[in-house]
Design an enzyme around this catalytic site. Structure first.
Site, PDB file in Angstrom:
ATOM      1  N   GLU A   1       1.184  -1.457   0.152  1.00  0.00           N
ATOM      2  CA  GLU A   1      -0.131  -0.365   0.147  1.00  0.00           C
ATOM      3  C   GLU A   1       1.155   1.220   0.044  1.00  0.00           C
ATOM      4  O   GLU A   1       0.761   2.342   0.890  1.00  0.00           O
ATOM      5  CB  GLU A   1      -1.161   0.018   1.285  1.00  0.00           C
ATOM      6  CG  GLU A   1      -1.651  -1.123   1.435  1.00  0.00           C
ATOM      7  CD  GLU A   1      -2.450  -1.182   2.464  1.00  0.00           C
ATOM      8  OE1 GLU A   1      -2.537  -0.143   3.895  1.00  0.00           O
ATOM      9  OE2 GLU A   1      -3.358  -1.834   2.850  1.00  0.00           O
ATOM     10  N   PRO A   2       1.481   1.546  -1.240  1.00  0.00           N
ATOM     11  CA  PRO A   2       2.717   2.659  -0.965  1.00  0.00           C
ATOM     12  C   PRO A   2       1.610   3.627  -1.147  1.00  0.00           C
ATOM     13  O   PRO A   2       0.845   3.871  -2.468  1.00  0.00           O
ATOM     14  CB  PRO A   2       3.372   2.560  -2.039  1.00  0.00           C
ATOM     15  CG  PRO A   2       2.664   1.195  -2.709  1.00  0.00           C
ATOM     16  CD  PRO A   2       1.958   0.970  -1.537  1.00  0.00           C
TER      17      PRO A   2
ATOM     18  N   ARG B   1       2.863   7.754  -0.380  1.00  0.00           N
ATOM     19  CA  ARG B   1       4.062   8.732  -0.538  1.00  0.00           C
ATOM     20  C   ARG B   1       5.091   8.421  -1.449  1.00  0.00           C
ATOM     21  O   ARG B   1       5.547   9.401  -2.197  1.00  0.00           O
ATOM     22  CB  ARG B   1       4.813   8.894   0.946  1.00  0.00           C
ATOM     23  CG  ARG B   1       5.734   9.964   1.037  1.00  0.00           C
ATOM     24  CD  ARG B   1       6.403   9.920   2.274  1.00  0.00           C
ATOM     25  NE  ARG B   1       5.915   9.973   3.670  1.00  0.00           N
ATOM     26  CZ  ARG B   1       5.406  10.465   4.024  1.00  0.00           C
ATOM     27  NH1 ARG B   1       6.069  12.216   3.719  1.00  0.00           N
ATOM     28  NH2 ARG B   1       5.325  10.467   5.296  1.00  0.00           N
TER      29      ARG B   1
ATOM     30  N   ARG C   1       2.775  20.021   5.999  1.00  0.00           N
ATOM     31  CA  ARG C   1       3.878  19.167   6.457  1.00  0.00           C
ATOM     32  C   ARG C   1       4.771  19.792   6.934  1.00  0.00           C
ATOM     33  O   ARG C   1       5.194  19.637   8.075  1.00  0.00           O
ATOM     34  CB  ARG C   1       4.496  18.334   4.821  1.00  0.00           C
ATOM     35  CG  ARG C   1       3.199  17.752   4.686  1.00  0.00           C
ATOM     36  CD  ARG C   1       4.214  16.633   3.643  1.00  0.00           C
ATOM     37  NE  ARG C   1       4.791  15.332   3.886  1.00  0.00           N
ATOM     38  CZ  ARG C   1       6.451  15.399   4.674  1.00  0.00           C
ATOM     39  NH1 ARG C   1       6.943  16.909   3.354  1.00  0.00           N
ATOM     40  NH2 ARG C   1       6.730  14.882   4.742  1.00  0.00           N
TER      41      ARG C   1
ATOM     42  N   TYR D   1       4.565  18.067  10.823  1.00  0.00           N
ATOM     43  CA  TYR D   1       5.802  16.938  11.140  1.00  0.00           C
ATOM     44  C   TYR D   1       7.348  17.648  10.942  1.00  0.00           C
ATOM     45  O   TYR D   1       7.768  17.059  10.937  1.00  0.00           O
ATOM     46  CB  TYR D   1       5.797  15.678  10.088  1.00  0.00           C
ATOM     47  CG  TYR D   1       4.223  15.543   9.677  1.00  0.00           C
ATOM     48  CD1 TYR D   1       3.636  15.269  10.835  1.00  0.00           C
ATOM     49  CD2 TYR D   1       3.557  15.935   8.631  1.00  0.00           C
ATOM     50  CE1 TYR D   1       2.571  14.051   9.909  1.00  0.00           C
ATOM     51  CE2 TYR D   1       2.397  15.438   7.895  1.00  0.00           C
ATOM     52  CZ  TYR D   1       2.016  14.509   8.442  1.00  0.00           C
ATOM     53  OH  TYR D   1       0.904  13.437   8.835  1.00  0.00           O
TER      54      TYR D   1
ATOM     55  N   CYS E   1      -1.361  34.609   9.119  1.00  0.00           N
ATOM     56  CA  CYS E   1      -1.254  34.994  11.559  1.00  0.00           C
ATOM     57  C   CYS E   1      -1.021  34.399  12.755  1.00  0.00           C
ATOM     58  O   CYS E   1      -1.637  33.741  13.359  1.00  0.00           O
ATOM     59  CB  CYS E   1      -2.537  35.909  12.105  1.00  0.00           C
ATOM     60  SG  CYS E   1      -2.789  36.770  10.550  1.00  0.00           S
TER      61      CYS E   1
HETATM   62  C1  LIG Z   1      -0.801   5.975   5.510  1.00  0.00           C
HETATM   63  C2  LIG Z   1      -1.370   4.694   5.103  1.00  0.00           C
HETATM   64  C3  LIG Z   1      -0.733   4.018   4.014  1.00  0.00           C
HETATM   65  C4  LIG Z   1       0.230   4.041   3.361  1.00  0.00           C
HETATM   66  O1  LIG Z   1       1.779   5.039   3.873  1.00  0.00           O
HETATM   67  P1  LIG Z   1       2.933   5.543   2.796  1.00  0.00           P
HETATM   68  O2  LIG Z   1       3.854   5.964   3.642  1.00  0.00           O
HETATM   69  O3  LIG Z   1       2.383   7.267   2.112  1.00  0.00           O
HETATM   70  O4  LIG Z   1       3.617   4.611   2.187  1.00  0.00           O
HETATM   71  C5  LIG Z   1      -0.397   2.210   3.714  1.00  0.00           C
HETATM   72  N1  LIG Z   1      -1.453   1.643   4.877  1.00  0.00           N
HETATM   73  C6  LIG Z   1      -1.996   2.551   5.304  1.00  0.00           C
HETATM   74  C7  LIG Z   1      -2.916   1.980   6.536  1.00  0.00           C
HETATM   75  C8  LIG Z   1      -2.004   3.662   6.028  1.00  0.00           C
HETATM   76  O5  LIG Z   1      -2.364   4.282   7.498  1.00  0.00           O
END
Ligand SMILES: *Cc1c(COP(=O)(O)O)cnc(C)c1O
Length: 421
Positions: free
Chosen positions: A275-276, A278, A314, A318, A346
Protein backbone atom coordinates in the site's frame (compact mmCIF):
# COMPACT_ATOMS: atom_id res chain seq x y z
CA UNK A 1 14.08 10.68 -9.99
CA UNK A 2 11.30 12.98 -11.10
CA UNK A 3 10.36 15.13 -14.05
CA UNK A 4 10.77 18.62 -12.56
CA UNK A 5 14.02 19.79 -14.12
CA UNK A 6 15.56 23.02 -15.43
CA UNK A 7 15.87 23.53 -19.15
CA UNK A 8 17.69 26.61 -20.38
CA UNK A 9 17.25 28.31 -17.03
CA UNK A 10 13.54 27.61 -16.56
CA UNK A 11 11.89 24.96 -14.40
CA UNK A 12 9.82 22.50 -16.41
CA UNK A 13 7.22 19.96 -15.38
CA UNK A 14 7.90 17.28 -17.98
CA UNK A 15 7.75 19.32 -21.24
CA UNK A 16 5.78 22.26 -19.87
CA UNK A 17 7.39 25.39 -18.44
CA UNK A 18 6.11 25.87 -14.88
CA UNK A 19 5.89 29.63 -15.47
CA UNK A 20 3.43 28.98 -18.29
CA UNK A 21 1.10 27.03 -15.97
CA UNK A 22 1.42 29.77 -13.39
CA UNK A 23 0.41 32.41 -15.92
CA UNK A 24 -2.75 30.45 -16.65
CA UNK A 25 -3.89 29.28 -13.21
CA UNK A 26 -2.29 31.79 -10.84
CA UNK A 27 -0.35 30.99 -7.67
CA UNK A 28 -0.23 29.09 -5.45
CA UNK A 29 -0.98 25.73 -7.10
CA UNK A 30 0.00 22.09 -7.02
CA UNK A 31 1.47 20.54 -10.14
CA UNK A 32 1.84 16.78 -10.68
CA UNK A 33 3.78 14.82 -13.28
CA UNK A 34 2.08 11.86 -14.93
CA UNK A 35 5.40 10.31 -15.96
CA UNK A 36 6.63 10.37 -12.36
CA UNK A 37 3.44 8.85 -10.98
CA UNK A 38 3.58 6.09 -13.58
CA UNK A 39 7.26 5.45 -13.05
CA UNK A 40 6.87 5.09 -9.29
CA UNK A 41 3.91 2.73 -9.59
CA UNK A 42 5.82 0.56 -12.05
CA UNK A 43 8.87 0.41 -9.77
CA UNK A 44 6.76 -1.28 -7.12
CA UNK A 45 4.92 -3.47 -9.58
CA UNK A 46 8.20 -4.68 -11.06
CA UNK A 47 9.82 -5.11 -7.64
CA UNK A 48 7.20 -7.76 -6.83
CA UNK A 49 7.46 -9.55 -10.15
CA UNK A 50 7.48 -13.30 -9.74
CA UNK A 51 5.05 -13.19 -6.82
CA UNK A 52 1.30 -12.93 -7.20
CA UNK A 53 0.70 -9.35 -6.10
CA UNK A 54 -1.37 -6.18 -6.19
CA UNK A 55 -0.04 -2.69 -5.58
CA UNK A 56 -2.82 -0.79 -3.81
CA UNK A 57 -2.06 2.92 -3.94
CA UNK A 58 -2.72 4.52 -0.52
CA UNK A 59 -4.86 7.29 -1.91
CA UNK A 60 -4.82 9.37 1.24
CA UNK A 61 -1.44 10.64 -0.07
CA UNK A 62 -3.08 12.40 -3.05
CA UNK A 63 -6.62 11.54 -4.03
CA UNK A 64 -7.53 13.72 -6.99
CA UNK A 65 -9.68 11.76 -9.46
CA UNK A 66 -7.18 12.37 -12.27
CA UNK A 67 -4.34 10.89 -10.21
CA UNK A 68 -6.46 7.86 -9.30
CA UNK A 69 -7.41 7.33 -12.95
CA UNK A 70 -3.78 7.62 -14.04
CA UNK A 71 -2.77 4.87 -11.62
CA UNK A 72 -5.87 2.72 -12.10
CA UNK A 73 -5.10 2.62 -15.84
CA UNK A 74 -1.84 0.85 -14.97
CA UNK A 75 -3.73 -1.74 -12.93
CA UNK A 76 -3.32 -0.22 -9.48
CA UNK A 77 -5.62 -1.19 -6.65
CA UNK A 78 -6.50 1.38 -3.99
CA UNK A 79 -6.09 1.43 -0.23
CA UNK A 80 -8.87 3.57 1.25
CA UNK A 81 -9.37 4.77 4.81
CA UNK A 82 -12.83 6.34 4.70
CA UNK A 83 -16.18 6.12 2.97
CA UNK A 84 -15.21 9.27 1.08
CA UNK A 85 -12.07 7.65 -0.28
CA UNK A 86 -14.02 4.52 -1.17
CA UNK A 87 -16.47 6.67 -3.16
CA UNK A 88 -13.56 8.46 -4.85
CA UNK A 89 -11.98 5.16 -5.87
CA UNK A 90 -15.28 3.89 -7.30
CA UNK A 91 -15.85 7.22 -9.08
CA UNK A 92 -12.42 6.88 -10.69
CA UNK A 93 -13.49 3.54 -12.12
CA UNK A 94 -11.56 1.26 -9.76
CA UNK A 95 -13.46 -2.01 -9.38
CA UNK A 96 -14.46 -2.98 -5.84
CA UNK A 97 -12.34 -6.12 -5.97
CA UNK A 98 -9.27 -3.90 -6.21
CA UNK A 99 -10.13 -1.75 -3.18
CA UNK A 100 -8.92 -2.56 0.33
CA UNK A 101 -10.39 -0.71 3.30
CA UNK A 102 -8.04 0.22 6.16
CA UNK A 103 -8.44 2.49 9.19
CA UNK A 104 -9.27 2.26 12.89
CA UNK A 105 -12.67 3.92 12.84
CA UNK A 106 -14.77 2.42 10.05
CA UNK A 107 -18.42 3.25 10.75
CA UNK A 108 -21.29 0.89 10.03
CA UNK A 109 -22.40 3.22 7.22
CA UNK A 110 -18.97 3.05 5.59
CA UNK A 111 -18.86 -0.72 5.97
CA UNK A 112 -22.33 -1.06 4.43
CA UNK A 113 -21.37 1.12 1.46
CA UNK A 114 -18.23 -0.91 0.79
CA UNK A 115 -19.97 -4.27 1.16
CA UNK A 116 -22.74 -3.14 -1.19
CA UNK A 117 -20.39 -1.63 -3.78
CA UNK A 118 -17.82 -4.42 -3.66
CA UNK A 119 -14.63 -4.72 -1.67
CA UNK A 120 -11.46 -6.74 -1.95
CA UNK A 121 -11.04 -6.95 1.81
CA UNK A 122 -11.38 -5.07 5.07
CA UNK A 123 -8.21 -4.72 7.09
CA UNK A 124 -9.78 -5.07 10.54
CA UNK A 125 -8.18 -3.06 13.31
CA UNK A 126 -10.08 -4.18 16.42
CA UNK A 127 -12.53 -6.72 17.78
CA UNK A 128 -15.40 -4.23 18.12
CA UNK A 129 -14.92 -3.37 14.44
CA UNK A 130 -14.91 -7.06 13.57
CA UNK A 131 -18.26 -7.46 15.31
CA UNK A 132 -19.77 -4.58 13.33
CA UNK A 133 -18.47 -5.85 9.97
CA UNK A 134 -19.92 -9.26 10.79
CA UNK A 135 -23.28 -7.78 11.73
CA UNK A 136 -23.56 -5.61 8.61
CA UNK A 137 -22.49 -8.50 6.37
CA UNK A 138 -25.09 -10.81 7.91
CA UNK A 139 -27.77 -8.14 7.45
CA UNK A 140 -26.82 -7.79 3.78
CA UNK A 141 -26.58 -11.55 3.32
CA UNK A 142 -22.94 -11.43 2.21
CA UNK A 143 -19.63 -12.62 3.57
CA UNK A 144 -16.94 -9.99 4.15
CA UNK A 145 -13.36 -10.94 3.27
CA UNK A 146 -11.06 -9.77 6.05
CA UNK A 147 -7.50 -9.62 7.24
CA UNK A 148 -6.67 -8.55 10.76
CA UNK A 149 -4.12 -5.78 11.10
CA UNK A 150 -1.54 -6.91 13.58
CA UNK A 151 0.66 -4.51 15.47
CA UNK A 152 4.10 -6.13 15.49
CA UNK A 153 5.58 -3.77 18.10
CA UNK A 154 8.57 -2.69 16.04
CA UNK A 155 10.17 0.73 16.00
CA UNK A 156 9.76 2.20 12.52
CA UNK A 157 12.40 4.87 13.31
CA UNK A 158 10.35 7.65 11.78
CA UNK A 159 8.60 10.82 13.00
CA UNK A 160 6.42 10.05 16.05
CA UNK A 161 3.27 11.35 14.33
CA UNK A 162 3.58 8.83 11.50
CA UNK A 163 4.85 5.76 13.40
CA UNK A 164 2.08 3.19 13.70
CA UNK A 165 3.68 -0.15 14.55
CA UNK A 166 4.55 0.25 18.25
CA UNK A 167 2.32 -1.15 20.97
CA UNK A 168 1.55 2.39 22.19
CA UNK A 169 0.00 3.30 18.80
CA UNK A 170 -3.76 3.02 18.20
CA UNK A 171 -3.42 0.73 15.19
CA UNK A 172 -4.18 -2.96 14.85
CA UNK A 173 -4.31 -5.65 17.49
CA UNK A 174 -1.22 -6.76 19.43
CA UNK A 175 0.42 -9.61 17.54
CA UNK A 176 0.54 -11.57 20.80
CA UNK A 177 -3.28 -11.75 20.75
CA UNK A 178 -3.56 -12.71 17.09
CA UNK A 179 -4.45 -16.41 17.53
CA UNK A 180 -7.31 -15.57 19.85
CA UNK A 181 -8.66 -12.84 17.58
CA UNK A 182 -8.41 -15.01 14.45
CA UNK A 183 -10.22 -17.83 16.24
CA UNK A 184 -12.99 -15.39 17.08
CA UNK A 185 -13.15 -14.11 13.50
CA UNK A 186 -13.42 -17.64 12.14
CA UNK A 187 -16.45 -18.25 14.35
CA UNK A 188 -18.42 -15.33 12.89
CA UNK A 189 -20.72 -16.21 9.97
CA UNK A 190 -20.40 -12.87 8.15
CA UNK A 191 -16.61 -12.97 7.91
CA UNK A 192 -14.13 -14.90 5.84
CA UNK A 193 -10.54 -14.76 7.06
CA UNK A 194 -8.20 -14.54 4.07
CA UNK A 195 -4.94 -13.14 5.35
CA UNK A 196 -2.90 -10.85 7.57
CA UNK A 197 -2.30 -7.09 7.39
CA UNK A 198 0.49 -4.96 8.80
CA UNK A 199 1.52 -1.33 8.35
CA UNK A 200 4.20 0.05 10.64
CA UNK A 201 4.45 3.71 9.65
CA UNK A 202 5.35 6.22 7.01
CA UNK A 203 8.55 7.77 5.65
CA UNK A 204 10.67 4.80 6.70
CA UNK A 205 14.24 5.32 5.55
CA UNK A 206 15.64 1.92 6.53
CA UNK A 207 14.66 -1.63 5.62
CA UNK A 208 15.36 -3.13 9.04
CA UNK A 209 11.99 -2.27 10.64
CA UNK A 210 10.21 -3.79 7.62
CA UNK A 211 12.34 -6.93 7.97
CA UNK A 212 11.45 -7.27 11.64
CA UNK A 213 7.75 -6.78 10.99
CA UNK A 214 7.62 -9.11 7.98
CA UNK A 215 9.50 -11.86 9.82
CA UNK A 216 6.85 -11.68 12.53
CA UNK A 217 4.14 -11.87 9.85
CA UNK A 218 5.85 -14.94 8.35
CA UNK A 219 5.89 -16.69 11.72
CA UNK A 220 2.28 -15.74 12.36
CA UNK A 221 1.24 -17.09 8.95
CA UNK A 222 2.57 -20.53 9.87
CA UNK A 223 0.97 -20.42 13.32
CA UNK A 224 -2.44 -19.40 11.97
CA UNK A 225 -2.30 -21.97 9.19
CA UNK A 226 -1.55 -24.63 11.79
CA UNK A 227 -4.66 -23.39 13.63
CA UNK A 228 -6.65 -24.13 10.48
CA UNK A 229 -7.01 -20.65 8.97
CA UNK A 230 -6.72 -20.20 5.21
CA UNK A 231 -4.05 -17.48 5.16
CA UNK A 232 -3.35 -16.78 1.48
CA UNK A 233 -2.99 -13.00 1.24
CA UNK A 234 -0.49 -10.78 3.06
CA UNK A 235 -1.06 -7.02 3.03
CA UNK A 236 2.24 -5.44 3.98
CA UNK A 237 1.13 -1.80 4.20
CA UNK A 238 3.02 1.17 2.79
CA UNK A 239 5.60 3.39 4.34
CA UNK A 240 8.71 3.30 2.17
CA UNK A 241 10.27 6.76 2.49
CA UNK A 242 11.35 9.20 -0.19
CA UNK A 243 14.36 11.52 -0.44
CA UNK A 244 13.14 14.98 0.61
CA UNK A 245 16.57 16.49 0.06
CA UNK A 246 18.94 15.79 -2.73
CA UNK A 247 21.92 15.86 -0.39
CA UNK A 248 20.79 13.25 2.16
CA UNK A 249 21.30 9.53 2.02
CA UNK A 250 18.63 8.08 -0.20
CA UNK A 251 16.10 5.69 1.38
CA UNK A 252 16.05 2.10 0.10
CA UNK A 253 14.75 1.57 -3.42
CA UNK A 254 11.54 -0.31 -4.24
CA UNK A 255 13.71 -3.08 -5.77
CA UNK A 256 15.49 -3.58 -2.44
CA UNK A 257 12.15 -3.50 -0.65
CA UNK A 258 10.74 -6.08 -3.08
CA UNK A 259 13.76 -8.31 -2.55
CA UNK A 260 13.22 -8.09 1.21
CA UNK A 261 9.59 -9.14 0.77
CA UNK A 262 10.61 -12.16 -1.31
CA UNK A 263 13.29 -13.01 1.20
CA UNK A 264 11.07 -12.86 4.29
CA UNK A 265 7.73 -14.04 2.86
CA UNK A 266 8.30 -15.59 -0.56
CA UNK A 267 8.37 -19.18 0.73
CA UNK A 268 4.78 -18.93 2.01
CA UNK A 269 3.14 -18.88 -1.43
CA UNK A 270 0.84 -16.02 -0.44
CA UNK A 271 -0.49 -13.27 -2.67
CA UNK A 272 1.27 -10.05 -1.67
CA UNK A 273 -0.38 -6.65 -1.38
CA UNK A 274 1.47 -3.44 -0.67
CA UNK A 275 0.00 0.00 0.00
CA UNK A 276 2.52 2.67 -0.99
CA UNK A 277 1.31 6.26 -0.97
CA UNK A 278 4.12 8.71 -0.40
CA UNK A 279 6.63 7.01 -2.68
CA UNK A 280 4.22 7.09 -5.60
CA UNK A 281 2.94 10.65 -5.22
CA UNK A 282 5.51 12.54 -3.12
CA UNK A 283 8.12 13.37 -5.70
CA UNK A 284 5.50 13.48 -8.45
CA UNK A 285 4.25 16.87 -7.23
CA UNK A 286 5.46 20.38 -6.50
CA UNK A 287 3.71 23.36 -4.98
CA UNK A 288 4.36 26.58 -6.84
CA UNK A 289 4.13 29.85 -4.99
CA UNK A 290 4.97 33.49 -5.59
CA UNK A 291 7.20 35.70 -3.46
CA UNK A 292 5.09 38.58 -2.15
CA UNK A 293 7.73 40.45 -0.17
CA UNK A 294 11.28 40.06 0.95
CA UNK A 295 11.41 41.75 4.33
CA UNK A 296 14.64 42.50 6.12
CA UNK A 297 14.19 41.66 9.80
CA UNK A 298 16.70 42.03 12.59
CA UNK A 299 19.59 39.84 11.56
CA UNK A 300 17.45 37.83 9.15
CA UNK A 301 15.53 38.17 5.93
CA UNK A 302 11.94 36.89 5.65
CA UNK A 303 10.73 35.63 2.32
CA UNK A 304 6.95 36.02 2.50
CA UNK A 305 5.21 33.85 -0.10
CA UNK A 306 1.59 33.45 -1.18
CA UNK A 307 1.42 29.77 -0.21
CA UNK A 308 0.84 29.03 3.44
CA UNK A 309 0.52 26.29 6.05
CA UNK A 310 -3.12 25.76 5.07
CA UNK A 311 -1.94 24.79 1.57
CA UNK A 312 1.03 22.64 2.62
CA UNK A 313 0.98 21.74 6.29
CA UNK A 314 3.85 19.26 6.44
CA UNK A 315 6.53 21.68 7.71
CA UNK A 316 4.23 22.96 10.49
CA UNK A 317 2.89 19.54 11.40
CA UNK A 318 5.90 17.23 11.07
CA UNK A 319 8.85 19.64 10.98
CA UNK A 320 9.17 18.38 7.43
CA UNK A 321 11.80 19.64 5.02
CA UNK A 322 10.95 20.59 1.45
CA UNK A 323 13.62 21.68 -0.98
CA UNK A 324 12.61 25.11 -2.28
CA UNK A 325 13.94 26.28 -5.63
CA UNK A 326 13.36 29.28 -7.87
CA UNK A 327 11.33 28.62 -11.02
CA UNK A 328 13.77 30.81 -12.97
CA UNK A 329 17.14 29.21 -12.36
CA UNK A 330 19.74 31.41 -10.69
CA UNK A 331 22.41 32.84 -12.96
CA UNK A 332 25.81 31.25 -12.62
CA UNK A 333 27.82 33.01 -9.92
CA UNK A 334 24.80 34.60 -8.20
CA UNK A 335 25.44 34.61 -4.49
CA UNK A 336 23.08 32.54 -2.33
CA UNK A 337 21.04 34.22 0.39
CA UNK A 338 19.61 33.00 3.67
CA UNK A 339 15.89 33.39 4.33
CA UNK A 340 13.16 32.43 6.74
CA UNK A 341 10.49 31.36 4.26
CA UNK A 342 7.00 32.05 5.61
CA UNK A 343 3.37 32.27 4.53
CA UNK A 344 0.92 35.09 5.23
CA UNK A 345 -1.08 33.31 8.00
CA UNK A 346 -1.23 34.89 11.44
CA UNK A 347 0.68 32.13 13.22
CA UNK A 348 4.38 31.72 13.74
CA UNK A 349 3.87 28.07 12.79
CA UNK A 350 3.24 29.28 9.25
CA UNK A 351 6.92 28.84 8.49
CA UNK A 352 8.16 26.62 5.68
CA UNK A 353 11.87 26.90 6.44
CA UNK A 354 14.15 28.72 8.84
CA UNK A 355 17.54 30.05 7.78
CA UNK A 356 17.31 28.39 4.40
CA UNK A 357 20.23 29.23 2.14
CA UNK A 358 19.15 29.31 -1.47
CA UNK A 359 19.28 31.22 -4.70
CA UNK A 360 18.34 34.91 -4.25
CA UNK A 361 14.76 35.89 -5.08
CA UNK A 362 12.78 39.12 -5.27
CA UNK A 363 9.13 40.05 -4.95
CA UNK A 364 7.14 38.60 -7.84
CA UNK A 365 9.44 35.61 -8.41
CA UNK A 366 8.03 32.10 -8.52
CA UNK A 367 9.38 29.36 -6.27
CA UNK A 368 8.66 25.63 -6.19
CA UNK A 369 8.38 23.42 -3.12
CA UNK A 370 9.67 20.07 -4.23
CA UNK A 371 8.37 16.68 -3.01
CA UNK A 372 4.94 18.15 -2.25
CA UNK A 373 2.82 15.60 -4.13
CA UNK A 374 1.97 13.43 -1.11
CA UNK A 375 0.15 14.70 1.97
CA UNK A 376 0.02 18.14 0.36
CA UNK A 377 -3.25 19.05 -1.37
CA UNK A 378 -5.15 16.39 0.58
CA UNK A 379 -4.28 18.01 3.90
CA UNK A 380 -5.09 21.54 2.78
CA UNK A 381 -7.75 23.64 4.47
CA UNK A 382 -9.30 27.06 3.97
CA UNK A 383 -7.88 28.49 7.19
CA UNK A 384 -7.79 32.30 7.04
CA UNK A 385 -10.44 31.98 4.29
CA UNK A 386 -7.81 31.14 1.77
CA UNK A 387 -9.49 29.15 -1.04
CA UNK A 388 -8.15 25.64 -1.69
CA UNK A 389 -5.44 25.98 -4.29
CA UNK A 390 -5.78 24.43 -7.75
CA UNK A 391 -4.21 21.16 -8.81
CA UNK A 392 -2.70 20.73 -12.26
CA UNK A 393 -1.62 17.52 -13.98
CA UNK A 394 1.07 17.54 -16.65
CA UNK A 395 1.43 14.80 -19.22
CA UNK A 396 4.27 15.32 -21.70
CA UNK A 397 3.66 18.67 -23.35
CA UNK A 398 0.05 18.95 -22.14
CA UNK A 399 -1.37 20.13 -18.86
CA UNK A 400 -4.84 20.29 -17.39
CA UNK A 401 -6.37 21.85 -14.31
CA UNK A 402 -7.65 18.83 -12.38
CA UNK A 403 -9.17 20.87 -9.58
CA UNK A 404 -9.86 24.52 -10.06
CA UNK A 405 -9.62 27.22 -7.44
CA UNK A 406 -13.07 27.97 -5.99
CA UNK A 407 -14.23 31.56 -6.25
CA UNK A 408 -14.58 33.54 -3.05
CA UNK A 409 -18.35 33.53 -3.56
CA UNK A 410 -18.41 29.74 -3.81
CA UNK A 411 -16.41 29.53 -0.63
CA UNK A 412 -18.67 31.92 1.26
CA UNK A 413 -21.90 30.48 -0.10
CA UNK A 414 -21.19 27.06 1.35
CA UNK A 415 -22.21 28.61 4.66
CA UNK A 416 -25.93 28.96 5.34
CA UNK A 417 -27.58 31.56 7.53
CA UNK A 418 -30.13 30.33 10.10
CA UNK A 419 -33.60 31.81 9.74
CA UNK A 420 -33.28 33.85 12.95
CA UNK A 421 -30.51 36.01 11.47
C1 LIG B 1 -0.89 5.94 5.40
C2 LIG B 1 -1.02 4.51 5.11
C3 LIG B 1 -0.36 3.95 4.02
C4 LIG B 1 0.56 4.72 3.11
O1 LIG B 1 1.73 5.12 3.74
P1 LIG B 1 2.87 5.84 2.85
O2 LIG B 1 3.90 6.18 3.86
O3 LIG B 1 2.27 7.03 2.22
O4 LIG B 1 3.36 4.84 1.87
C5 LIG B 1 -0.58 2.62 3.74
N1 LIG B 1 -1.39 1.87 4.52
C6 LIG B 1 -2.04 2.37 5.59
C7 LIG B 1 -2.92 1.50 6.39
C8 LIG B 1 -1.88 3.71 5.92
O5 LIG B 1 -2.50 4.20 6.98
Amino acid sequence: MDHFLYRDGALFAEDVPVAEISAEVGTPFYCYSTATLERHFRLFDEALEGMEHLVCYAMKAASNQAILKTLAALGAGMDVVSGGEYARAIAAGVPGDRIVFSGVGKTDGEIRAALSGGIRQFNVESEPEMAVINQVAVELGVVAPITVRVNPDVDAKTHAKIATGKSENKFGIPISRAREVYAHAASLPGLKVIGIDVHIGSQLTQLEPFRQAYQKVAELTEVLRADGHDIHRLDLGGGLGIPYTRSNDAPPLPTEYGALIKDTLGHLGCEIEIEPGRLIAGNAGIMVSKVIYVKEGEGRAFMIVDGAMNDLIRPAMYEAHHDIIPVAEALPGEEKQTYDIVGPICESGDTFAKERTMEPVSAGDLIAFRSAGAYGAVMASEYNSRPLIPEVLVNGDQFAVIRRRPTLDEMINRDTIPEWL
